[in-house]
Design a protein around this motif. Structure first.
Motif, PDB file in Angstrom:
ATOM      1  N   PRO A   1       0.824  -1.221   0.000  1.00 25.90           N
ATOM      2  CA  PRO A   1       0.000   0.000   0.000  1.00 25.90           C
ATOM      3  C   PRO A   1       0.848   1.258   0.000  1.00 25.90           C
ATOM      4  O   PRO A   1       1.951   1.292   0.549  1.00 25.90           O
ATOM      5  CB  PRO A   1      -0.819  -0.133   1.297  1.00 25.90           C
ATOM      6  N   VAL A   2       0.306   2.293  -0.621  1.00 27.54           N
ATOM      7  CA  VAL A   2       0.958   3.603  -0.672  1.00 27.54           C
ATOM      8  C   VAL A   2       0.016   4.634  -0.063  1.00 27.54           C
ATOM      9  O   VAL A   2      -1.194   4.602  -0.309  1.00 27.54           O
ATOM     10  CB  VAL A   2       1.302   3.978  -2.127  1.00 27.54           C
ATOM     11  N   THR A   3       0.552   5.534   0.742  1.00 26.49           N
ATOM     12  CA  THR A   3      -0.237   6.570   1.392  1.00 26.49           C
ATOM     13  C   THR A   3       0.089   7.930   0.782  1.00 26.49           C
ATOM     14  O   THR A   3       1.266   8.321   0.719  1.00 26.49           O
ATOM     15  CB  THR A   3       0.041   6.599   2.909  1.00 26.49           C
ATOM     16  N   LEU A   4      -0.935   8.634   0.307  1.00 23.46           N
ATOM     17  CA  LEU A   4      -0.759   9.963  -0.288  1.00 23.46           C
ATOM     18  C   LEU A   4      -1.492  11.002   0.553  1.00 23.46           C
ATOM     19  O   LEU A   4      -2.576  10.720   1.084  1.00 23.46           O
ATOM     20  CB  LEU A   4      -1.298   9.983  -1.720  1.00 23.46           C
ATOM     21  N   GLU A   5      -0.920  12.179   0.664  1.00 24.10           N
ATOM     22  CA  GLU A   5      -1.516  13.247   1.462  1.00 24.10           C
ATOM     23  C   GLU A   5      -2.646  13.919   0.681  1.00 24.10           C
ATOM     24  O   GLU A   5      -2.483  14.294  -0.479  1.00 24.10           O
ATOM     25  CB  GLU A   5      -0.465  14.274   1.847  1.00 24.10           C
ATOM     26  N   THR A   6      -3.793  14.057   1.329  1.00 25.59           N
ATOM     27  CA  THR A   6      -4.962  14.700   0.696  1.00 25.59           C
ATOM     28  C   THR A   6      -5.557  15.726   1.654  1.00 25.59           C
ATOM     29  O   THR A   6      -6.758  15.774   1.864  1.00 25.59           O
ATOM     30  CB  THR A   6      -6.025  13.647   0.323  1.00 25.59           C
ATOM     31  N   LYS A   7      -4.708  16.543   2.217  1.00 26.36           N
ATOM     32  CA  LYS A   7      -5.139  17.507   3.230  1.00 26.36           C
ATOM     33  C   LYS A   7      -5.805  18.700   2.571  1.00 26.36           C
ATOM     34  O   LYS A   7      -5.340  19.214   1.562  1.00 26.36           O
ATOM     35  CB  LYS A   7      -3.946  17.938   4.070  1.00 26.36           C
ATOM     36  N   ALA A   8      -6.916  19.131   3.121  1.00 28.84           N
ATOM     37  CA  ALA A   8      -7.627  20.322   2.638  1.00 28.84           C
ATOM     38  C   ALA A   8      -8.416  20.903   3.805  1.00 28.84           C
ATOM     39  O   ALA A   8      -8.614  20.251   4.831  1.00 28.84           O
ATOM     40  CB  ALA A   8      -8.555  19.976   1.474  1.00 28.84           C
ATOM     41  N   LEU A   9      -8.875  22.149   3.624  1.00 26.79           N
ATOM     42  CA  LEU A   9      -9.630  22.826   4.683  1.00 26.79           C
ATOM     43  C   LEU A   9     -11.068  22.296   4.724  1.00 26.79           C
ATOM     44  O   LEU A   9     -11.790  22.370   3.733  1.00 26.79           O
ATOM     45  CB  LEU A   9      -9.636  24.334   4.445  1.00 26.79           C
ATOM     46  N   ASN A  10     -11.450  21.744   5.857  1.00 28.43           N
ATOM     47  CA  ASN A  10     -12.820  21.291   6.078  1.00 28.43           C
ATOM     48  C   ASN A  10     -13.409  22.083   7.239  1.00 28.43           C
ATOM     49  O   ASN A  10     -12.815  22.152   8.312  1.00 28.43           O
ATOM     50  CB  ASN A  10     -12.851  19.797   6.416  1.00 28.43           C
ATOM     51  N   PHE A  11     -14.556  22.693   7.008  1.00 29.18           N
ATOM     52  CA  PHE A  11     -15.194  23.415   8.099  1.00 29.18           C
ATOM     53  C   PHE A  11     -16.697  23.418   7.898  1.00 29.18           C
ATOM     54  O   PHE A  11     -17.202  23.248   6.781  1.00 29.18           O
ATOM     55  CB  PHE A  11     -14.661  24.857   8.197  1.00 29.18           C
ATOM     56  N   ASN A  12     -17.408  23.591   8.993  1.00 28.23           N
ATOM     57  CA  ASN A  12     -18.851  23.794   8.981  1.00 28.23           C
ATOM     58  C   ASN A  12     -19.150  25.211   9.459  1.00 28.23           C
ATOM     59  O   ASN A  12     -18.247  25.932   9.910  1.00 28.23           O
ATOM     60  CB  ASN A  12     -19.552  22.776   9.877  1.00 28.23           C
ATOM     61  N   LEU A  13     -20.390  25.593   9.370  1.00 28.35           N
ATOM     62  CA  LEU A  13     -20.803  26.900   9.867  1.00 28.35           C
ATOM     63  C   LEU A  13     -21.086  26.816  11.366  1.00 28.35           C
ATOM     64  O   LEU A  13     -21.639  25.831  11.857  1.00 28.35           O
ATOM     65  CB  LEU A  13     -22.051  27.371   9.115  1.00 28.35           C
ATOM     66  N   ASP A  14     -20.703  27.848  12.076  1.00 27.84           N
ATOM     67  CA  ASP A  14     -20.861  27.893  13.537  1.00 27.84           C
ATOM     68  C   ASP A  14     -22.246  28.429  13.882  1.00 27.84           C
ATOM     69  O   ASP A  14     -22.454  29.645  13.980  1.00 27.84           O
ATOM     70  CB  ASP A  14     -19.753  28.760  14.138  1.00 27.84           C
ATOM     71  N   GLY A  15     -23.186  27.539  14.074  1.00 24.12           N
ATOM     72  CA  GLY A  15     -24.550  27.945  14.403  1.00 24.12           C
ATOM     73  C   GLY A  15     -24.706  28.512  15.799  1.00 24.12           C
ATOM     74  O   GLY A  15     -25.700  29.176  16.090  1.00 24.12           O
ATOM     75  N   SER A  16     -23.711  28.292  16.676  1.00 24.34           N
ATOM     76  CA  SER A  16     -23.839  28.767  18.058  1.00 24.34           C
ATOM     77  C   SER A  16     -23.678  30.278  18.173  1.00 24.34           C
ATOM     78  O   SER A  16     -24.114  30.872  19.157  1.00 24.34           O
ATOM     79  CB  SER A  16     -22.800  28.065  18.950  1.00 24.34           C
ATOM     80  N   SER A  17     -23.032  30.906  17.175  1.00 22.11           N
ATOM     81  CA  SER A  17     -22.824  32.359  17.246  1.00 22.11           C
ATOM     82  C   SER A  17     -23.490  33.093  16.086  1.00 22.11           C
ATOM     83  O   SER A  17     -23.319  34.298  15.953  1.00 22.11           O
ATOM     84  CB  SER A  17     -21.319  32.671  17.247  1.00 22.11           C
ATOM     85  N   SER A  18     -24.217  32.380  15.252  1.00 18.60           N
ATOM     86  CA  SER A  18     -24.853  33.032  14.105  1.00 18.60           C
ATOM     87  C   SER A  18     -26.046  33.876  14.554  1.00 18.60           C
ATOM     88  O   SER A  18     -26.598  33.693  15.653  1.00 18.60           O
ATOM     89  CB  SER A  18     -25.315  31.980  13.093  1.00 18.60           C
ATOM     90  N   HIS A  19     -26.453  34.784  13.700  1.00 21.06           N
ATOM     91  CA  HIS A  19     -27.625  35.616  13.968  1.00 21.06           C
ATOM     92  C   HIS A  19     -28.859  34.725  14.096  1.00 21.06           C
ATOM     93  O   HIS A  19     -28.989  33.701  13.411  1.00 21.06           O
ATOM     94  CB  HIS A  19     -27.802  36.619  12.822  1.00 21.06           C
ATOM     95  N   LEU A  20     -29.770  35.124  14.993  1.00 18.76           N
ATOM     96  CA  LEU A  20     -30.963  34.306  15.239  1.00 18.76           C
ATOM     97  C   LEU A  20     -31.862  34.191  14.021  1.00 18.76           C
ATOM     98  O   LEU A  20     -32.670  33.260  13.932  1.00 18.76           O
ATOM     99  CB  LEU A  20     -31.766  34.889  16.409  1.00 18.76           C
ATOM    100  N   ASN A  21     -31.736  35.131  13.080  1.00 20.68           N
ATOM    101  CA  ASN A  21     -32.551  35.057  11.872  1.00 20.68           C
ATOM    102  C   ASN A  21     -31.914  34.202  10.775  1.00 20.68           C
ATOM    103  O   ASN A  21     -32.370  34.218   9.636  1.00 20.68           O
ATOM    104  CB  ASN A  21     -32.815  36.456  11.316  1.00 20.68           C
TER     105      ASN A  21
ATOM    106  N   ASP B   1     -16.446  27.391  11.588  1.00 20.73           N
ATOM    107  CA  ASP B   1     -16.030  26.904  12.908  1.00 20.73           C
ATOM    108  C   ASP B   1     -14.555  26.522  12.961  1.00 20.73           C
ATOM    109  O   ASP B   1     -14.092  25.977  13.963  1.00 20.73           O
ATOM    110  CB  ASP B   1     -16.888  25.700  13.318  1.00 20.73           C
ATOM    111  N   THR B   2     -13.805  26.785  11.891  1.00 16.81           N
ATOM    112  CA  THR B   2     -12.390  26.420  11.860  1.00 16.81           C
ATOM    113  C   THR B   2     -11.569  27.640  11.460  1.00 16.81           C
ATOM    114  O   THR B   2     -11.819  28.246  10.407  1.00 16.81           O
ATOM    115  CB  THR B   2     -12.126  25.276  10.857  1.00 16.81           C
TER     116      THR B   2
END
Length: 453
Positions: free
Chosen positions: A216-236, A301-302
């Motif tokens: 087996p060979v291992t290749l790097e596949t790193k990228a930015l993964n993030f979700n939206l931070d619903g805990s601080s978002s506007h209530l609307n 969130d990241t």
């Protein structure tokens, strides 16, 4: 005459002896014949009994009731044990010349000798130098340790992992398979890089059998993964992972509860500002305040602290107003993207009049380009550059040149509509090329490029 008598006497004696021998042979034959006839009779009787027993056993196989079947089986067992065929001693006498019973396999032997069996293919060797990871695609290349013209196809298996080095048995995802690869190279495209690495292995197959897997060979596949931070978002704003949508009724239920508590025991109505602040859920320790007022904002969130990163944003067709960019964590809860020195964005307005502009520190630069269906965002933290692209054509829309003095978060504003994000993406090759050729040139405006403290 006497001599003639003696000769005749010898002849008579010889004939008498021969007569006795013939008589003895006849007696022996008669005895043998009687034995054969007796044995033949016994064999016929045994054959009749065996046929009857076989017929009874065949009928017993159709018995459905377990008890009746067990009873019949015991009877068969007893009859088999006591059958006369088991008590016969059969000793047939045959000639040692068995040529008339031999089968001629010479032709079959010749055919077998001409057959050539396919060998098991050797394990291929993946060449990490020839492998390439770009544009959310992975190209895997391999070779055979020696030429094998009997190879029919290859099988490639891959899986995502967050561990470098050899694949681990535990805490790993299942192998995914790509079959019937005719060449010694294959490209997996359209991948989401939501893990740091990917493992690959390949095996060769001929028409008969598959060989062993390669190392087996291992290749790097790193990228930015993030979700939206619903805990601080506007209530609307209604936030779900990588989607945000304007919700004009957001937080009204909580507002009424807070108003009731604040009005209890005192006169007067609390101001809208106090109501908005008091209506947010209890903040988690260490988290930021929820956006409020007219700052219809949600952050990622990241945090981005180094490196080059890329993500894409798509707005709903009927979205009236939205902004896409980055901001420091210190962005105030009343602050709007692009109106402070801690945030950078491009803003699309489809309400009353259509405008498309870049914003930073409350300065606006109108963009004389068509608003794309999907916007690509490129952030080079170390190089101090934030660029926006048409995600499809990779046309540069605008670039900010600055110096980031603290980590930034992806930032989004939306009003009367919604946005959806695509994360886990590598910086496209076209964007990297454009950055080298257009860095500090087209799309940058000095009036918007300042250093935020």
């Amino acid at each position: 005459m006497d001599s003639q008598k003696e000769a005749l006497q010898r002849i008579i004696s010889t004939l008498a002896n021969k007569n006795d021998e013939i008589q003895n042979f006849i007696d022996t034959l008669n005895h043998t014949l009687k034995g054969v006839q007796s044995q033949l009779s016994q064999c016929n009787n045994a054959l009749e009994n065996s046929e009857e027993l076989l017929e009874f056993a065949t009928r017993s196989l159709d018995i459905k009731e377990p008890e009746e079947f067990s009873k019949a089986a015991r009877q068969i067992k007893d009859r088999v044990t006591m059958a006369s065929a088991f008590r016969l001693s059969l000793k047939p006498k045959v000639s040692d010349n068995m040529t008339h019973l031999m089968v001629d396999f010479s032709q079959e032997r010749q055919i077998l000798q001409t057959l050539k069996f396919l060998p098991v293919p050797k394990a291929p060797e993946i060449d990490p130098v020839e492998c390439m990871v770009a544009d959310n695609s992975v190209t895997v290349a391999w070779r055979m340790p020696e030429e094998d013209n009997k190879i029919d196809h290859f099988i490639l298996e891959y899986r995502k992992t967050n561990f470098d080095g050899l694949p681990r048995v535990k805490d790993e995802r299942c192998w995914e398979l790509v079959d019937h690869i005719k060449g010694t190279e294959y490209t997996l495209s359209g991948l989401k890089f939501d893990s740091k690495y990917m493992n690959f292995r390949v095996r060769a197959c001929n028409k008969a059998v598959a060989g062993e897997f390669s190392d087996p060979v291992t290749l790097e596949t790193k990228a930015l993964n993030f979700n939206l931070d619903g805990s601080s978002s506007h209530l609307n704003l209604k936030v779900e992972d990588t989607c945000v949508e304007w919700d004009p009724t957001g937080g009204k239920g909580q507002d009424s509860k807070i108003k009731g508590k604040e009005n209890k025991g005192r006169s007067g109505t609390p101001s809208p500002k106090r109501t908005s602040v008091g209506s947010r859920p209890p903040a988690v320790r260490g988290s930021r305040d929820r956006f409020t007022g007219e700052s219809y904002t949600v952050l990622g969130d990241t945090a981005i602290e180094s490196g080059q990163h890329y993500w894409e944003v798509k707005a709903q067709k009927d979205c009236k107003s939205y902004s896409v960019g980055v901001a420091y964590k210190t962005l105030g809860k009343f602050d709007q993207l692009g109106k402070t020195n801690t945030s950078w964005c491009i803003h699309v307005n489809n309400w009353l009049q259509n405008t498309f502009a870049a914003k930073h520190n409350n300065k606006v630069k109108a963009l004389d380009v068509t608003v794309p269906e999907k916007i690509g965002v490129f952030c080079d933290f170390d190089g101090g550059q934030l660029s926006f692209y048409d995600a499809s054509s990779k046309q540069l829309l605008y670039s900010f040149k600055t110096k980031f003095t603290q980590p930034v978060l992806p930032g989004f504003m939306v009003w009367c509509g919604g946005l959806s994000l695509s994360t886990g993406m590598q910086v496209p090759s076209a964007v990297r090329t454009l950055q080298k050729s257009e860095n500090g040139m087209t799309g940058s405006t000095g009036s918007l490029n300042t250093v935020a403290q």
